[in-house]
Design a protein around this motif. Structure first.
Motif, PDB file in Angstrom:
ATOM      1  N   LYS D  64       0.069  -1.105   0.577  1.00 46.62           N
ATOM      2  CA  LYS D  64       0.058   0.417  -0.393  1.00 46.62           C
ATOM      3  C   LYS D  64       1.101   1.114  -0.298  1.00 46.62           C
ATOM      4  CE  LYS D  64      -2.590  -1.314   3.740  1.00 46.62           C
ATOM      5  NZ  LYS D  64      -2.725  -2.299   4.077  1.00 46.62           N
ATOM      6  N   ASP D  75      -2.989  -5.626  -0.982  1.00 50.73           N
ATOM      7  CA  ASP D  75      -1.595  -6.317  -0.344  1.00 50.73           C
ATOM      8  C   ASP D  75      -0.515  -6.896  -1.378  1.00 50.73           C
ATOM      9  OD1 ASP D  75      -3.003  -8.738  -1.308  1.00 50.73           O
ATOM     10  OD2 ASP D  75      -3.482  -9.688   1.509  1.00 50.73           O
TER      11      ASP D  75
ATOM     12  N   VAL E  58      -8.376 -10.269   0.300  1.00 49.15           N
ATOM     13  CA  VAL E  58      -6.635  -9.580   1.397  1.00 49.15           C
ATOM     14  C   VAL E  58      -6.442 -10.066   2.442  1.00 49.15           C
ATOM     15  CG1 VAL E  58      -6.317  -7.179  -0.661  1.00 49.15           C
ATOM     16  CG2 VAL E  58      -7.758  -7.602   1.968  1.00 49.15           C
ATOM     17  N   THR E  59      -5.135 -10.321   2.584  1.00 46.02           N
ATOM     18  CA  THR E  59      -5.114 -10.387   4.066  1.00 46.02           C
ATOM     19  C   THR E  59      -4.254 -10.004   4.648  1.00 46.02           C
ATOM     20  OG1 THR E  59      -3.332 -11.916   3.535  1.00 46.02           O
ATOM     21  CG2 THR E  59      -5.411 -13.200   4.052  1.00 46.02           C
ATOM     22  N   SER E  61      -3.146  -6.956   7.617  1.00 46.93           N
ATOM     23  CA  SER E  61      -4.036  -5.604   8.580  1.00 46.93           C
ATOM     24  C   SER E  61      -4.543  -5.033   7.554  1.00 46.93           C
ATOM     25  CB  SER E  61      -2.492  -5.031   8.729  1.00 46.93           C
ATOM     26  OG  SER E  61      -1.615  -4.189   7.599  1.00 46.93           O
ATOM     27  N   THR E  62      -4.451  -5.672   6.086  1.00 47.18           N
ATOM     28  CA  THR E  62      -5.429  -4.775   4.426  1.00 47.18           C
ATOM     29  C   THR E  62      -6.826  -4.915   5.148  1.00 47.18           C
ATOM     30  OG1 THR E  62      -3.395  -4.568   3.320  1.00 47.18           O
ATOM     31  CG2 THR E  62      -5.270  -4.364   2.474  1.00 47.18           C
ATOM     32  N   LYS E  64      -8.406  -4.728   7.208  1.00 50.12           N
ATOM     33  CA  LYS E  64      -9.029  -3.929   8.546  1.00 50.12           C
ATOM     34  C   LYS E  64      -9.562  -2.502   7.539  1.00 50.12           C
ATOM     35  CE  LYS E  64      -6.366  -4.123  12.528  1.00 50.12           C
ATOM     36  NZ  LYS E  64      -5.670  -5.458  11.424  1.00 50.12           N
ATOM     37  N   ARG E  65      -9.056  -2.417   6.374  1.00 54.08           N
ATOM     38  CA  ARG E  65      -9.800  -0.892   5.779  1.00 54.08           C
ATOM     39  C   ARG E  65     -10.151  -0.713   5.114  1.00 54.08           C
ATOM     40  NH1 ARG E  65      -4.534   1.880   5.502  1.00 54.08           N
ATOM     41  NH2 ARG E  65      -2.996   0.542   7.084  1.00 54.08           N
ATOM     42  N   THR E  66     -11.523  -1.578   4.429  1.00 55.47           N
ATOM     43  CA  THR E  66     -12.409  -1.728   3.573  1.00 55.47           C
ATOM     44  C   THR E  66     -13.172  -0.945   4.544  1.00 55.47           C
ATOM     45  OG1 THR E  66     -13.977  -3.543   3.749  1.00 55.47           O
ATOM     46  CG2 THR E  66     -12.211  -3.817   2.652  1.00 55.47           C
ATOM     47  N   VAL E  74     -10.370  -8.778  11.975  1.00 54.40           N
ATOM     48  CA  VAL E  74     -10.443  -9.188  11.129  1.00 54.40           C
ATOM     49  C   VAL E  74      -9.391  -9.394  10.895  1.00 54.40           C
ATOM     50  CG1 VAL E  74     -12.834  -9.917  10.799  1.00 54.40           C
ATOM     51  CG2 VAL E  74     -11.804  -8.206   9.434  1.00 54.40           C
ATOM     52  N   ASP E  75      -8.597 -10.241   9.653  1.00 50.64           N
ATOM     53  CA  ASP E  75      -7.584 -10.957   9.107  1.00 50.64           C
ATOM     54  C   ASP E  75      -7.459 -11.188   7.538  1.00 50.64           C
ATOM     55  OD1 ASP E  75      -7.846 -13.221   9.461  1.00 50.64           O
ATOM     56  OD2 ASP E  75      -5.904 -13.588  10.247  1.00 50.64           O
ATOM     57  N   ALA E  76      -8.868 -10.895   7.348  1.00 50.39           N
ATOM     58  CA  ALA E  76      -8.779 -11.362   6.442  1.00 50.39           C
ATOM     59  C   ALA E  76     -10.088 -10.839   5.323  1.00 50.39           C
ATOM     60  CB  ALA E  76      -8.879 -13.171   5.567  1.00 50.39           C
TER      61      ALA E  76
END
Lengths: 94, 94, 94, 94, 94
Positions: D64, D75, E58-59, E61-62, E64-66, E74-76
């Motif tokens: 990112k 990712d 995406v897995t 930290s990404t 958690k960005r949506t 969450v991690d996915a």
């Protein structure tokens, strides 16, 4: 965290300056029954372990969060000595 | 960290601008006995290594923390040259 | 997240101080049909589970985000008990 | 970083709004000798590549950080075209 | 990102409070030709998918960005529906 066994230690004189003074241990992942898996890591020892001991490592950014590893450029750290594993029908002491 | 052996270097002219001036090495994961594993990485050299040398790499966000890799879009960096591994019953010098 | 089964618990007295008071469970990854996979984790229990239960774990930095794991140096946490899986032609209850 | 070969492109109309306007490439990991490995990723193209080209991808939060992927929920990103790999006794040009 | 196929959904009543209201899908990694791989994830659905559909997750930290997963542990996460894959000599429509 991953369950690992301490195999030995790493000596490095040429290294990133933040690694000065860290104790780098070579560890091997183990199964529930402490059988060795084909997976190795080098992790900073934050609690004082020796060869043959069973431990837990954290990997990734968490490895930089302990009092010992703060501001160090590491991605794996030993955070606990494992003394006992209680399974449904058995107890494993290490 | 992962134990690796330096295999060679990567040349890239078309690249993310933050990678300008970085030395990109191709490395291969190795076992405790320095036997090659079937796992490869491209890592930024932060300490000055050559082919055949044994090293430690960090991966993930930690790879952007060294003086050399700050503000560079990389996810793997060599942070230490490994000179010696002390195991319970043997010493491996590299 | 990964689907896992709780195998047992870990006892550790020598550990990173942030791990005091955490309940560390040994878990094993499972398939869609709950068959055990050859992959193990140690995760902090944040919801109160026992042996044999099916759960979801988060790994990486997310594991430090729950109310239970805040400021703890962990990289895996159980965040949900799985009661039911609905597939196209079947339902798995655990 | 991982060494990959570009296989093709992905078309998606229903997607996270931050992915609008990104070019998503399907890539396959390759070995030192550019032999294909059984490992695939979908990565954002940040440098303009086509099918068959050899590239480096970054994964995780680093993906990112490029000018192209800033504030996008991705990712994996291609950050370099690989033109040449220098090994101890050979040169691979791609 | 990883190419996956949606297999079904997960029901969980006992869970981390940030997971309330999330739709958790069980997904399986697939190859370029959409053949199933032996790798499973549980991911938050952010775009509204059903069984059998092909998607990108995406897995880390990404995830958690949506807009849907902000502040959730969450991690996915599923971030795109894949409608078409263009390869050098073929087109795969899903």
């Amino acid at each position: 965290m991953k369950l690992v066994k301490v195999l030995g230690s790493i000596t490095s004189t040429i290294k990133d300056s933040t690694l000065e003074g860290t104790k780098l241990l070579l560890v091997q992942a183990v199964d529930v029954d402490l059988k060795e898996r084909d997976d190795f890591f080098v992790a900073v020892d934050t609690i004082g372990l020796g060869e043959g001991e069973i431990a837990l490592i954290v990997t990734g950014s968490t490895a930089k969060r302990t009092d010992i590893t703060k501001h160090k450029n590491v991605d794996a750290a030993i955070v606990a000595k494992v003394e006992r594993i209680d399974l449904e029908n058995s107890v494993i002491e290490s």
